[in-house]
Each structure stands twice: as C-alpha cells, then as structure tokens.
Design a protein around this motif. Structure first.
Motif, PDB file in Angstrom:
ATOM      1  N   LEU A   1       1.098  -1.663   0.039  1.00  0.00           N
ATOM      2  CA  LEU A   1       0.064  -0.054   0.191  1.00  0.00           C
ATOM      3  C   LEU A   1       0.478   1.716  -0.026  1.00  0.00           C
ATOM      4  O   LEU A   1       1.711   1.230   1.421  1.00  0.00           O
ATOM      5  N   PRO A   2       0.631   2.642  -1.270  1.00  0.00           N
ATOM      6  CA  PRO A   2       1.952   3.537  -1.015  1.00  0.00           C
ATOM      7  C   PRO A   2       1.507   3.902  -0.443  1.00  0.00           C
ATOM      8  O   PRO A   2       0.413   4.790  -0.097  1.00  0.00           O
ATOM      9  N   SER A   3       2.113   4.971   0.317  1.00  0.00           N
ATOM     10  CA  SER A   3       1.935   6.229   1.348  1.00  0.00           C
ATOM     11  C   SER A   3       0.685   7.428   0.780  1.00  0.00           C
ATOM     12  O   SER A   3       0.540   7.853   1.366  1.00  0.00           O
ATOM     13  N   ARG A   4       1.212   7.557  -0.738  1.00  0.00           N
ATOM     14  CA  ARG A   4       0.847   8.471  -1.652  1.00  0.00           C
ATOM     15  C   ARG A   4      -1.242   7.818  -1.281  1.00  0.00           C
ATOM     16  O   ARG A   4      -2.344   8.960  -1.265  1.00  0.00           O
ATOM     17  N   LEU A   5      -1.501   7.205  -1.157  1.00  0.00           N
ATOM     18  CA  LEU A   5      -3.133   6.561  -0.566  1.00  0.00           C
ATOM     19  C   LEU A   5      -3.111   6.715   0.601  1.00  0.00           C
ATOM     20  O   LEU A   5      -4.327   6.929   0.783  1.00  0.00           O
ATOM     21  N   LEU A   6      -2.266   7.147   1.758  1.00  0.00           N
ATOM     22  CA  LEU A   6      -3.517   7.428   3.214  1.00  0.00           C
ATOM     23  C   LEU A   6      -3.683   8.642   3.260  1.00  0.00           C
ATOM     24  O   LEU A   6      -4.836   8.576   3.803  1.00  0.00           O
ATOM     25  N   PRO A   7      -4.244   9.292   2.408  1.00  0.00           N
ATOM     26  CA  PRO A   7      -4.536  11.035   3.039  1.00  0.00           C
ATOM     27  C   PRO A   7      -6.077  10.190   2.235  1.00  0.00           C
ATOM     28  O   PRO A   7      -7.289  11.373   2.766  1.00  0.00           O
ATOM     29  N   ALA A   8      -6.060   8.483   2.415  1.00  0.00           N
ATOM     30  CA  ALA A   8      -7.942   8.539   0.946  1.00  0.00           C
ATOM     31  C   ALA A   8      -8.115   8.050   3.685  1.00  0.00           C
ATOM     32  O   ALA A   8      -9.748   8.407   2.795  1.00  0.00           O
ATOM     33  N   PHE A   9      -7.484   8.620   4.340  1.00  0.00           N
ATOM     34  CA  PHE A   9      -7.883   8.301   5.292  1.00  0.00           C
ATOM     35  C   PHE A   9      -8.186   9.997   6.246  1.00  0.00           C
ATOM     36  O   PHE A   9      -7.091  10.259   6.070  1.00  0.00           O
ATOM     37  N   PRO A  10      -8.431   9.949   7.373  1.00  0.00           N
ATOM     38  CA  PRO A  10      -8.613  10.863   8.522  1.00  0.00           C
ATOM     39  C   PRO A  10      -7.243  11.234   8.568  1.00  0.00           C
ATOM     40  O   PRO A  10      -6.881  10.786   8.587  1.00  0.00           O
ATOM     41  N   ASP A  11      -7.368  12.954   8.229  1.00  0.00           N
ATOM     42  CA  ASP A  11      -5.904  13.473   9.340  1.00  0.00           C
ATOM     43  C   ASP A  11      -6.028  12.822  10.339  1.00  0.00           C
ATOM     44  O   ASP A  11      -7.434  12.972  11.264  1.00  0.00           O
ATOM     45  N   GLY A  12      -4.300  12.409  10.520  1.00  0.00           N
ATOM     46  CA  GLY A  12      -4.194  12.280  12.098  1.00  0.00           C
ATOM     47  C   GLY A  12      -5.084  10.933  13.050  1.00  0.00           C
ATOM     48  O   GLY A  12      -4.496  10.676  13.890  1.00  0.00           O
ATOM     49  N   VAL A  13      -5.485  10.328  11.978  1.00  0.00           N
ATOM     50  CA  VAL A  13      -5.967   8.848  12.518  1.00  0.00           C
ATOM     51  C   VAL A  13      -4.530   8.267  12.642  1.00  0.00           C
ATOM     52  O   VAL A  13      -3.683   8.254  11.131  1.00  0.00           O
ATOM     53  N   PRO A  14      -3.709   7.858  13.426  1.00  0.00           N
ATOM     54  CA  PRO A  14      -2.554   6.953  13.326  1.00  0.00           C
ATOM     55  C   PRO A  14      -2.963   5.938  12.200  1.00  0.00           C
ATOM     56  O   PRO A  14      -3.071   4.734  12.282  1.00  0.00           O
ATOM     57  N   VAL A  15      -1.412   5.705  11.713  1.00  0.00           N
ATOM     58  CA  VAL A  15      -1.306   4.697  10.619  1.00  0.00           C
ATOM     59  C   VAL A  15      -0.082   3.963  11.299  1.00  0.00           C
ATOM     60  O   VAL A  15       1.352   4.410  11.063  1.00  0.00           O
ATOM     61  N   THR A  16       0.591   2.754  10.957  1.00  0.00           N
ATOM     62  CA  THR A  16       1.320   2.231  11.495  1.00  0.00           C
ATOM     63  C   THR A  16       1.133   1.031  10.858  1.00  0.00           C
ATOM     64  O   THR A  16       0.629   0.328  10.291  1.00  0.00           O
ATOM     65  N   ARG A  17       2.843   0.971  10.510  1.00  0.00           N
ATOM     66  CA  ARG A  17       3.466  -0.183   9.763  1.00  0.00           C
ATOM     67  C   ARG A  17       3.741  -1.296  10.401  1.00  0.00           C
ATOM     68  O   ARG A  17       5.173  -1.021  10.806  1.00  0.00           O
ATOM     69  N   LEU A  18       3.770  -2.967  10.233  1.00  0.00           N
ATOM     70  CA  LEU A  18       3.791  -3.092  12.031  1.00  0.00           C
ATOM     71  C   LEU A  18       3.870  -4.574  10.985  1.00  0.00           C
ATOM     72  O   LEU A  18       3.019  -5.254  10.276  1.00  0.00           O
ATOM     73  N   PRO A  19       4.519  -5.691  12.012  1.00  0.00           N
ATOM     74  CA  PRO A  19       4.239  -7.149  12.104  1.00  0.00           C
ATOM     75  C   PRO A  19       2.587  -7.616  12.401  1.00  0.00           C
ATOM     76  O   PRO A  19       2.671  -7.194  13.094  1.00  0.00           O
ATOM     77  N   LEU A  20       2.654  -8.765  11.278  1.00  0.00           N
ATOM     78  CA  LEU A  20       1.544  -9.361  11.969  1.00  0.00           C
ATOM     79  C   LEU A  20       0.806  -9.499  13.577  1.00  0.00           C
ATOM     80  O   LEU A  20       0.024  -9.349  14.169  1.00  0.00           O
ATOM     81  N   VAL A  21       2.384  -9.845  14.281  1.00  0.00           N
ATOM     82  CA  VAL A  21       2.139 -10.075  15.394  1.00  0.00           C
ATOM     83  C   VAL A  21       1.786  -9.263  16.022  1.00  0.00           C
ATOM     84  O   VAL A  21       1.009  -9.102  17.396  1.00  0.00           O
ATOM     85  N   ALA A  22       2.045  -8.014  16.124  1.00  0.00           N
ATOM     86  CA  ALA A  22       2.303  -6.649  17.159  1.00  0.00           C
ATOM     87  C   ALA A  22       0.763  -6.003  16.475  1.00  0.00           C
ATOM     88  O   ALA A  22       0.110  -5.420  16.955  1.00  0.00           O
ATOM     89  N   ALA A  23       0.313  -6.762  14.874  1.00  0.00           N
ATOM     90  CA  ALA A  23      -1.212  -5.810  14.573  1.00  0.00           C
ATOM     91  C   ALA A  23      -2.153  -6.879  15.474  1.00  0.00           C
ATOM     92  O   ALA A  23      -3.240  -6.257  15.453  1.00  0.00           O
ATOM     93  N   VAL A  24      -2.019  -8.127  15.979  1.00  0.00           N
ATOM     94  CA  VAL A  24      -3.329  -8.716  16.387  1.00  0.00           C
ATOM     95  C   VAL A  24      -3.106  -8.351  18.017  1.00  0.00           C
ATOM     96  O   VAL A  24      -4.168  -7.860  18.175  1.00  0.00           O
ATOM     97  N   GLU A  25      -1.558  -8.179  18.547  1.00  0.00           N
ATOM     98  CA  GLU A  25      -1.947  -7.588  19.161  1.00  0.00           C
ATOM     99  C   GLU A  25      -2.520  -6.074  19.761  1.00  0.00           C
ATOM    100  O   GLU A  25      -3.035  -6.222  20.507  1.00  0.00           O
ATOM    101  N   GLU A  26      -2.718  -5.247  18.616  1.00  0.00           N
ATOM    102  CA  GLU A  26      -3.151  -4.086  18.690  1.00  0.00           C
ATOM    103  C   GLU A  26      -4.032  -3.653  18.312  1.00  0.00           C
ATOM    104  O   GLU A  26      -4.716  -2.851  19.330  1.00  0.00           O
ATOM    105  N   THR A  27      -4.818  -5.264  17.414  1.00  0.00           N
ATOM    106  CA  THR A  27      -6.039  -5.101  17.541  1.00  0.00           C
ATOM    107  C   THR A  27      -6.922  -5.520  18.197  1.00  0.00           C
ATOM    108  O   THR A  27      -8.103  -4.730  19.328  1.00  0.00           O
TER     109      THR A  27
END
Ligand code: SF4
Length: 922
Positions: A883-909
């Motif tokens: 997912l390229p960074s230039r597509l991230l303006p699709a999301f509202p300003d200020g929402v945290p966007v984190t790139r992370l491995p699956l294990v961390a994504a599961v924990e964060e979810t």
C-alpha cells in the motif's frame, strides 16, 4: 447425552428432531430430547432423501443443505412456518434471529439453538390458534395436499372452518383481497418558491424535535443544500449543489428538510435517488420523522422502483393455476406467497417487505418469474390491472411529495424516455452520488449478446419450448392488431424476422462453432476473436478482447446481422405506427384503459426498434470503422465458475457523465449530488473538487456547481486505528488465511474481510471457517453460503460476534453501526481492474492519477464503514504491505497509521478493541 427441558410438553409441535449445522459442528436434538453432535456424514445418514429417514426442524434449509453438502432432503423449515404465520414481516434467518423476532430467550449454544427451533415452532403454531380467517385454513389445506411438511401441524393449530366458508375463501386467489386504485387528475406543474438557508435550518430543527441534541454540522449541511431548491435562471443550468457530508452528519434529514419544504410550498415532488434498494428502504425509514402518522406518510412518500421489482398478479395467477392443475409441490411456496400478497404494503419483491430469505427458500428463479421482468405486461387487458402493484406504485408517485427512487431507475427513465412516467421530475437529490456514473454507464451502454438476443426473441415469440409461460407479442397484442387491416400481416412479418435472434441452446451451438447463420454465426466469430486475442484465454473467469482489428469474416457477418436486425426493427416500427393510428383516431377515440394499453404497446415496440435494435445495428456497422472518440467497443466471453455464460459485443461511453448530464441533469431545475465520499483526500482541494465534478457528470454543466463539504463530527483519531501488516506475502494464501483468522480472533468477531477476487475469498474461507467456529465465531461468506448478500449482512449485523467475508458489494453496501463491525481486514490494495474500458477512461479522468483516485475512494468507503455512531471504535487492517503512502490521504487527518508485523497487529487489534477502560501504549 443431555435431556432437553422442552422434551416433555409438546402440544402442537410435530414430533420431529431439530438440526443446527455449522461448518465444524452439527447438533441434532431428537424428539425425545436427546442432543447429539454429528459429523456431516452421520447427519446425512439420518435424513429423508425420499427413501425413508427423519424430517428435522431446521432454520433455512438451503443454508443447512450447503453446510451438510446434501440436497433434496425433507425438512420442516421454521422460516417457512414464520412466513406463513407472520407474512411480510422480517426476522434474521438464524435460530437467534427467530428467537428475537418471537420474543423468546436468546440461544447461546448450538444445543440451545436446536431447542429454540422447537420453541419457535410452538410459539408460531400457538399464534395460529387465534386466526379465524377461513382463507388461511383454505391456503393451508392446499399446501398440505401438495405435501407441505408443516401442513398437518398448521391445520391442527388453526380453528376449524365451515365448508361453505372454505369454498368462498380466496385461497391461492390472493388478489381478491386487494384494494383497487382510483384514477386521479394529473397534478399541476410545481411552483418556483425558493427555500432559504434559514428556512432549511428551521425545518430541520422541527423535524428533530426540541429534545434533540444540537448537531451544528447537520444544520450547516441543510442550509448548504437549500440552494438547489432556488428557481432556475437559465434553461440549461439547473441549480446544482455538490455536497460532501462526512459520516455522522445526518445527511438524509439534512436534505429532506429543504426538499420537503420545497415540495410543500410548490405542490411539487422531489425525487430522492440512492444506489441500492436496501438504501431506499433506509431513507424511507428516516422519513418517519417527516410524517410520523403512517396514513400521511403513505400519501406523501412513495418508494419507487422499476416494474421488474414488483409481483405481477397475472404471472402469479398463471403459476398458481399451473401448479394447482398438476397438484405440484410448488403449491406450498405459492401459498406462502399468497399469504404475503394479502399482507404486503406495496407488492415489492426486492428490498421491500418480502424477506430476502424467502426468495432463497423458494428459489430466486421461481420468485423472479413472478415479476414482470421481460416487459410482458398487457396493461388494461389484464384482469388484475386495477389491483396491480406496479400501477399503484406509478400512480402514487405522481402525487407524492417525496419519491424515494434508485439511480438505475432514474437513468433507465432518462435513457429509455420516460418508461412508466410521462412526468419527468424537476428536482432531484442524488444520495450516494459517487455511484452515479456507474449507474449511467449501465443505462447508456449498448450490449449485443447471446442472452440479450435470446431475451428479445422470447419477448417477441414467447415460450417456444419447455414449461416457460412467457407471453409473446401475438398473445399480448393480438386483439389490438385485429382492429387494423394492415397490422395483422405486419405482426406476422415481425415474428418471422424475429427468428434471426438466438434460440434456446444457442450457447452450445455457438461454442461448437462453424457454419451457423445470422446472430449465432456472428457470436461464434466474436467468441473466436476473444479466445484468439485475450492474454489469459484459459482462465476460468470471463475474458475480453478489443473489437478492432476484427478477424476475417467478422465485419461481413456483422453487416448481414445488421441487415436482419434492421428488417425486424422496420417491422416493429410499422406495427407501432398501426397501433398509433388507433390512438390518434379523431372519430373513434379509444376509452382510457384501451388508450393506456395502446400507448404502452407503441412505446414498447418503438423502444425495442429504436433503442435496442437500432443500437445493435449501429454498433455492428461501426465494427469495420475507425473508433469514435466518445465511445469504446470491446468483445467479451463471460464465464461463471468456469462455464461460459454469454458472448457479447459491448459499447460504453468513455465518459457516461455526458449522456447523464444531457438527459437528466440539464433538463432538471435543481439537484443535489451528495455522498460521504465525493473527494478522495487529494491534498489540493481544487483538484479534488474538479475530480468530483468529473466523477458525477456535473463537469458538463455550463457553470460549475456550488460545492459544500461538511466534516464528520466523529473523532476518528481517537476511535480508529489503521494497521498495515508488513510480513505477509500477498500471494501465499496459507499465510493470508492465517492472518485473517488471527486478526478476527483478536477482535473476538465483529470483523469484515474484504477481497479483491472471489477465488481468494473462497480459499481463505475454506481454510479458516472451522477454526473460527471452534472459538464460537460464526464465519459468513458471500459466494459460499446459499444466501444473498443482503441476508448475510442482516445476520452479520444481528450476531455481534460473527465475521463476514465479501467483495465489492459488501464494501459499498454495509451499514452496520455498533460493535457488530469493529474490524475491517483488506486482503490486497483494491486497485481498479486494468480492463479495456478502464484503459479507455484513464485519459479523460485524470490520466496517471485515475487509478490512485479510484483506489483512495475505495479505501475511504471501506474505512468509513467502521464508525457509524459517536461511540463506535474500529481497526482497519491492510494485509498488503505494498500500500503506497500516497494513498494514505484517503483516511482522515490525524488517524494513526502503523506499519507493523502480523504479531504486533494482532496484539494492537486485541488491545484497541478490548472492552472496558482504554489503555494507550506507553
Ligand atoms: S397489469 Fe401488467 S404487471 Fe400488473 S398484474 Fe397485469 S400483467 Fe402484471
């Protein structure tokens, strides 16, 4: 084995087992109250496939059959009983949904669900004990004679009736109980009084009531769109407002405020158009605020749909007669439909009060055949004309204040010239405006194909073989033709010319190939060109190829076919002219019913001659010519699950906004085009608005529309997280499936999995369904279950911890507030398909930015599903690290966007969605 507490006191309920089937676990409750867990094979061994066995109570027999991998077993389906006892009422088609609809205790385990089926059966049968209408008993008797499994129990529950009363009862003749419509004088043209911004705010406040909490965004929105209700100053320039309203603004009541005011003070009608039939129902529901009194609401609000959505009473009568004559099993489903006819508010089979699951149980084809799908209506010659649901709907809309329509109907009206309505609306609100061009594309494109040709042949010649009841032209207008000397021979000429169209079995002949004449011969050449040119000819899915340059013989075959179609079109036009003479006869003017019928016949003939056959002939003629700048043509071979389903030549407008602007926008006096996602987050707002005008067709107006953007009141940075998983190879389906399972499990359900391809969806479902079920999480899937998407969404909404896998239709059509939707997982970046049409559109919709814009809008749409209420929380996960960074303006300003491995994504979810006080990481 356990013993059910219900076992001892059966009064009315048939002595039958109950069966509930999941993907991993199947539970069987015996009539003695013993509960057993079975394998699918063990369950199948107990069932009655016509050679003896047991007939269990189930909920949604088709879905159960799919899970057991078994078809054709006898069952007592609780949903059939529900449809009979409570016609035109809704319940979620699960044991829990049934229990909720009947006010019973909620089952929490599969064993409890089995017990709930028996309890629900008792409750429904008890309700029947109070029914004194002998018509219900007459229907039950007919169904019982035809072998309906519930028949004996229903008859035992119903009070007895006198034989004379039973003979008088309508039974399957359900139309007898319907009221007739009354003709009314046509409404005068609407006035031109404007609605000021202040008036719109005042009306909105009145609609919300004094106790409502202040929603300044909604009032600002209502004030902004009021400008669309000012009088028009130029004939080709409507008062146009393009309004983006973030989720939670409350745009429906926001536009209803000025629209209702305008309609009242000008004695006019505002058409509110949305994308789907389900959204139509949702908007109609919100109009309770405007008209709390149901009688007033019925007078002033009409949900308008195309005639193909309504039950045709004549088709129903013919089906009932045929079933009765044969004593067929189909009497029982028709009895359920008869109950619904007696109870329905509008006769609408799609998205109205006909439960979607009832069509699944009865069979979509069988229910579809009861609607007027092919334009076979005979209007005033029909014995049910004055009770007809379609006629009632069309007439009611002429006098309504607010008509709730859909984009497809509005476009079809425009493309085909009025359809059932001579009165063209002057004021529109287009909600879900980001779908407008897709609807315009469908309406203004031309498709010449085997299936389309077969349909037209059936419209002209009627049923030629088999059991079809299709009425051809001779049967529909034969009596009208008799009044004209010239018309009889012209009708015969048309019917002879129609034999050029594909007949039953065309698929096979076209696939086999050589030496075919006419239409089928042309299709064989089209198919050959596609197979020769498509890059992926062996793929199991549909393929396409450019129309030019054509293979040898294609242009010549196209020319011969065009000549044959022109002959047919000329005969239809002459026939229309004969009928028109009767319409215009000054000495012997037809009475109103006959006039309407003649008028409909003339319009039907001219439409097919000019639009359909004329469009086909022009398309065929162009195949040997250089391409035109405004359209694109291509050839297609469609396949469904590997089997060929159609062969087609297509022509689309490169910019469907052009015909939309010409036929709908410019003739209107005012319109609002609104959506939560009109702009795509593009940094430069001016570029974003220009793109929104292009994507809604409004760029073709002489002057730019007014633009308004009202931000969502939701606190997205606090309420949502966006996670991009960095260590899952997107082509390794095993790892992708495991990631879905881990994330859904971390969220404890309430998860929507979105896929870009059906094959990937199925593969993931097959790998994870049993594992999730073992954790108590129901996994539903589009394209896997024997249920329509709308039914699956209903279950997903109702079962808070269920998960749903789906594709585009789910992404765009889900409105699930609350905890039922708290996690969205995308398998891949949803890039547009790089097909021929997309390639042609790219240069006129932003060139290199077009793909990014579409993808950002899709991400935005999907993300917007997470938060529907102020207290919703949700996590959005992208499993595709590309997912390229230039597509991230699709999301509202200020929402945290984190790139992370699956294990961390599961924990964060798990952490972010955990109930209770929030703990932010250090
Ligand atoms: S008037 Fe037409 S649509 Fe209505 S019931 Fe008769 S045939 Fe069907």
């Amino acid at each position: 084995m356990n013993r059910s507490p219900e076992a001892s006191e059966r009064v009315l309920v048939p002595r039958a087992p109950a069966l509930v089937a999941g993907f991993r676990e199947i539970v069987w409750l015996s009539p003695e109250g013993e509960i057993a867990a079975l394998s699918p094979g063990e369950a199948r061994a107990r069932l009655d496939f016509g050679r003896g066995g047991e007939t269990p109570m189930v909920c949604h027999a088709r879905a159960v059959a799919r899970r057991l991998d078994a078809t054709g077993f006898a069952a007592l389906d609780l949903l059939e009983l529900f449809a009979f006892v409570r016609p035109a009422q809704f319940c979620v088609p699960t044991p829990r949904g049934l229990a909720a609809a009947l006010g019973l205790a909620t089952p929490r385990t599969m064993a409890e669900a089995c017990i709930a089926l028996a309890t629900a059966a008792r409750a429904l049968l008890q309700q029947l004990q109070a029914e004194t209408d002998p018509g219900i008993r007459a229907l039950a008797m007919a169904a019982e004679r035809a072998g309906w499994a519930w028949g004996p129990a229903v008859l035992a529950a119903l009070p007895p009736a006198e034989p004379a009363a039973l003979r008088r009862a309508a039974g399957l003749r359900a139309w007898q109980s319907l009221a007739e419509w009354q003709e009314r004088a046509p409404p005068p043209p609407p006035g031109n009084l404007p609605v000021s911004a202040a008036d719109a705010r005042t009306r909105l406040a009145a609609l919300l009531g004094a106790a409502a909490e202040a929603r300044p965004q909604q009032a600002d929105y209502a004030a902004s769109v009021a400008a669309a209700f000012a009088p028009r100053d130029r004939p080709d320039q409507p008062q146009a407002v393009l309004a983006e309203a973030g989720t939670g603004v409350g745009k429906t009541l926001g536009y209803i405020a000025p629209a209702s005011l305008w309609a009242e003070q000008n004695q006019g009608t505002v058409w509110v158009s949305t994308y789907t039939r389900n959204l139509q129902s949702q908007i109609a529901g919100e109009l309770d605020r405007l008209y709390p009194d149901p009688v007033q609401k019925r007078r002033h609000v009409v949900v308008r749909k195309g005639r193909e959505n309504f039950l045709c009473l004549l088709n129903y009568e013919e089906a009932a007669q045929a079933a009765n004559a044969r004593g067929a099993q189909s009497v029982a489903p028709l009895a359920l439909i008869a109950r619904w006819i007696g109870a329905t508010a509008a006769g609408d089979l799609v998205g109205g009060d006909f439960p979607g699951w009832l069509a699944e149980l009865i069979g979509r084809g069988r229910v579809g055949a009861l609607a007027d799908r092919r334009g076979e209506c005979i209007h005033s010659a029909c014995p049910h004309f004055r009770r007809c649901f379609v006629e009632k709907n069309v007439r009611a809309a002429r006098h309504a204040r607010i008509v709730v329509a859909n984009h497809a109907l509005v476009m079809a009206q425009a493309a085909l010239g009025g359809l059932d309505d001579a009165n063209v609306p002057t004021r529109y609100v287009f909600d879900e405006g980001h779908h407008l061009l897709a609807a315009a594309d469908a309406a203004f494109s031309v498709r010449l194909s085997g299936q389309e040709g077969r349909e037209l042949r059936r419209w002209l010649l009627g049923a030629e073989t088999g059991r079809s009841r299709a009425r051809g032209l001779q049967r529909r207008i034969g009596d009208l033709v008799e009044a004209e000397d010239e018309a009889g021979p012209v009708l015969i000429e048309a019917l002879v010319a129609a034999r050029i169209l594909p007949a039953d079995g065309w698929h096979q002949r076209v696939a086999e190939g050589h030496g075919l004449p006419g239409f089928e011969g042309f299709l064989a050449l089209v198919r050959r060109q596609v197979l020769a040119r498509a890059a992926n000819g062996d793929a199991g899915y549909g393929i396409e190829a450019e129309a030019r340059p054509p293979i040898d013989g294609l242009v010549e075959a196209a020319g011969r076919l065009a000549a044959g179609l022109d002959r047919l079109a000329a005969a239809l036009r002459r026939l229309a002219a004969c009928l028109r003479r009767q319409l215009e006869d000054p000495e012997n003017p037809p009475e109103p019913g006959l006039r309407q019928r003649l008028d409909a016949a003339v319009r039907g003939l001219e439409r097919r001659a000019d639009r359909q056959l004329g469009g086909w002939s022009a398309l065929l003629g162009d195949l040997g010519e250089p391409p035109r700048p405004e359209t694109v043509e291509w050839l297609a071979l469609d396949r469904v699950e590997g089997a060929e389903s159609d062969v087609a030549v297509n022509r689309s407008w490169i910019d469907p906004g052009i015909p939309f602007a010409q036929t709908v926008v410019q003739p209107a006096h005012g319109l609002v085009v609104t959506s939560a996602t009109l702009t795509d987050g593009e940094i430069d707002p001016e570029i974003a608005w220009h793109a929104a005008e292009a994507a809604t067709g409004l760029r073709h107006l002489p002057e730019r529309p007014r633009a308004a953007r009202i931000a969502s009141p939701f606190d997205y940075p606090a309420q949502t997280r966006i996670l991009i998983v960095t260590d899952i190879p997107r082509d390794d389906l095993g790892q992708v499936a495991a990631a879905f399972a881990a994330l859904m499990s971390a969220a404890r359900g309430g998860a929507l999995g979105l896929f870009t391809a059906v094959a990937r969806l199925k593969a993931v479902h097959q790998r994870i369904a049993a594992a999730l079920e073992a954790q108590g999480l129901l996994l539903l899937a589009q394209h896997v279950e024997a249920m329509a998407t709308a039914t699956l969404v209903d279950i997903f909404r109702a079962e808070e911890d269920s998960c749903l896998l789906g594709t585009d239709a789910v992404r765009d059509g889900v409105d699930v507030p609350g905890r039922s939707l708290r996690l969205i997982v995308f398998d891949r970046v949803p890039w547009p398909r790089p097909d021929i049409l997309h390639r042609a559109r790219k240069p006129v919709f932003g060139g290199p930015h077009y793909d990014d814009r579409i993808t950002r809008l899709r991400l935005r749409q999907a993300y917007g599903r997470l938060v529907r209420r102020a207290d919703d929380r949700g996590v959005f996960v992208m499993l595709d690290r590309a997912l390229p960074s230039r597509l991230l303006p699709a999301f509202p300003d200020g929402v945290p966007v984190t790139r992370l491995p699956l294990v961390a994504a599961v924990e964060e979810t798990a952490r972010f969605l955990a109930p209770g006080p929030r703990q932010e990481p250090a």
